[in-house]
Design a protein around this motif. Sequence first.
Motif, mmCIF file in Angstrom:
data_model
loop_
_atom_site.group_PDB
_atom_site.id
_atom_site.type_symbol
_atom_site.label_atom_id
_atom_site.label_comp_id
_atom_site.label_asym_id
_atom_site.label_seq_id
_atom_site.Cartn_x
_atom_site.Cartn_y
_atom_site.Cartn_z
ATOM 1 N N ALA A 63 32.147 43.433 52.748
ATOM 2 C CA ALA A 63 33.076 44.200 51.912
ATOM 3 C C ALA A 63 32.549 45.618 51.744
ATOM 4 C CB ALA A 63 33.248 43.523 50.563
ATOM 5 N N THR A 64 33.359 46.596 52.120
ATOM 6 C CA THR A 64 32.970 48.001 51.974
ATOM 7 C C THR A 64 33.926 48.779 51.076
ATOM 8 O OG1 THR A 64 34.249 48.725 53.910
ATOM 9 C CG2 THR A 64 31.990 47.958 54.297
ATOM 10 N N GLY A 65 35.116 48.220 50.832
ATOM 11 C CA GLY A 65 36.124 48.948 50.068
ATOM 12 C C GLY A 65 36.861 49.984 50.888
ATOM 13 N N HIS A 66 36.459 50.155 52.145
ATOM 14 C CA HIS A 66 37.113 51.113 53.033
ATOM 15 C C HIS A 66 37.768 50.370 54.190
ATOM 16 C CE1 HIS A 66 35.113 54.356 50.894
ATOM 17 N NE2 HIS A 66 33.949 53.738 51.074
ATOM 18 N N GLU A 67 38.755 50.999 54.773
ATOM 19 C CA GLU A 67 39.460 50.376 55.881
ATOM 20 C C GLU A 67 38.522 50.199 57.076
ATOM 21 O OE1 GLU A 67 43.995 50.428 57.353
ATOM 22 O OE2 GLU A 67 43.028 52.397 57.271
ATOM 23 N N LEU A 80 38.476 45.466 52.284
ATOM 24 C CA LEU A 80 38.006 44.398 51.408
ATOM 25 C C LEU A 80 37.190 44.958 50.252
ATOM 26 C CD1 LEU A 80 37.801 41.328 50.953
ATOM 27 C CD2 LEU A 80 35.744 41.354 52.392
ATOM 28 N N LYS A 81 37.605 44.609 49.030
ATOM 29 C CA LYS A 81 36.877 45.029 47.829
ATOM 30 C C LYS A 81 35.657 44.137 47.604
ATOM 31 C CE LYS A 81 40.881 46.864 45.304
ATOM 32 N NZ LYS A 81 41.711 46.729 44.079
ATOM 33 N N GLU A 82 34.649 44.702 46.980
ATOM 34 C CA GLU A 82 33.438 43.948 46.643
ATOM 35 C C GLU A 82 33.792 42.771 45.742
ATOM 36 O OE1 GLU A 82 29.545 43.016 47.046
ATOM 37 O OE2 GLU A 82 30.421 44.853 47.903
ATOM 38 N N GLY A 83 33.328 41.574 46.123
ATOM 39 C CA GLY A 83 33.572 40.372 45.336
ATOM 40 C C GLY A 83 34.885 39.683 45.624
ATOM 41 N N LEU A 107 51.612 43.558 55.120
ATOM 42 C CA LEU A 107 51.169 44.947 55.012
ATOM 43 C C LEU A 107 50.378 45.224 53.740
ATOM 44 C CD1 LEU A 107 54.410 46.787 56.226
ATOM 45 C CD2 LEU A 107 52.503 45.906 57.588
ATOM 46 N N THR A 108 50.019 44.197 52.977
ATOM 47 C CA THR A 108 49.266 44.404 51.744
ATOM 48 C C THR A 108 47.949 45.119 52.034
ATOM 49 O OG1 THR A 108 50.246 42.467 50.702
ATOM 50 C CG2 THR A 108 48.169 43.259 49.791
ATOM 51 N N GLU A 109 47.677 46.158 51.263
ATOM 52 C CA GLU A 109 46.576 47.058 51.608
ATOM 53 C C GLU A 109 45.200 46.426 51.454
ATOM 54 O OE1 GLU A 109 44.890 51.541 50.443
ATOM 55 O OE2 GLU A 109 46.600 50.657 49.350
ATOM 56 N N PHE A 110 44.951 45.751 50.328
ATOM 57 C CA PHE A 110 43.598 45.292 50.028
ATOM 58 C C PHE A 110 43.448 43.786 50.265
ATOM 59 C CE2 PHE A 110 43.687 49.238 47.567
ATOM 60 C CZ PHE A 110 42.453 49.776 47.905
ATOM 61 N N ASN A 111 42.258 43.414 50.757
ATOM 62 C CA ASN A 111 41.809 42.022 50.843
ATOM 63 C C ASN A 111 42.686 41.151 51.750
ATOM 64 O OD1 ASN A 111 40.008 42.931 48.819
ATOM 65 N ND2 ASN A 111 41.431 42.273 47.212
#
Length: 258
Positions: free
Chosen positions: A81-85, A128-131, A145-149
């Motif tokens: 998980a990096t939080g970036h694309e 992907l967000k941390e956790g 098309l959901t942006e996160f995770n």
Amino acid sequence: MFSHLHPQFHKGRILKREMLENLRDYPRHFVDLHFQMYSDGIISGMDVTVDDRHLIIGKGIVKHRGRVYLFEREERLPYTATGHETVLKIRFAEQATLTDFFSYETSYVLDSETAISEDERELGRFKLKEGARLRADYPYFLDLLTEFNTWIFANVEHAGYEQPTLAPAILRYFSYELLKTGTTNAYDLAFAMQGINADRVERNLILHYISSRLGSNYRPGTNLQIVKYLGRILEEAKNGNKPRQEWRASGRQRVIVD
């Protein structure tokens, strides 16, 4: 004049170079001729599944710069998980000359550079967000098309006739959801049958369907734009907002006068 040569191997006979060349060249020529009208892109397979730590990349066939590559084993690639694309890519190396072969090496990479260069092909991406947990299940169509995770594969180019098209899995998902709405629109039913049964649906057909269904002019669009348009059609079908029917039933009409 064309002929079909099949080498015969007999005890005591000399093994000739031409016989070995026939065995070497026939499968490759067959593959090249069979896929010669296909654009670059994924021809078959290359499906990506996810677990808590790895991306699992399936077997498949890819055409790149006119050359067909066979990926004959499943690969597992760890991710974080990096939080970036982050984009999963196939990276194609330049030709290398070995003693007995010309070699065209490939590798899988997870890259924070989202642009796709000429020596790369995308297999999907995620942010992907941390956790959080990366998922590849989609409870509704536009969740693709959901942006996160979420594992996003809408950008992936699949080989089509002369130009790339969308992943068959996207069109199957759309087609099944469209039929569930109970639509009786002729365009919907024809397109859904194609989306479910065909190995691939050509890009021009998808765009013509969108323009006819939404009553707009035909115009090119990116994969993401096409998925959004399909999502709009699906929502309209669910809400019963269908376009005016062009064709009416023929035959005698009954008029009731009060």
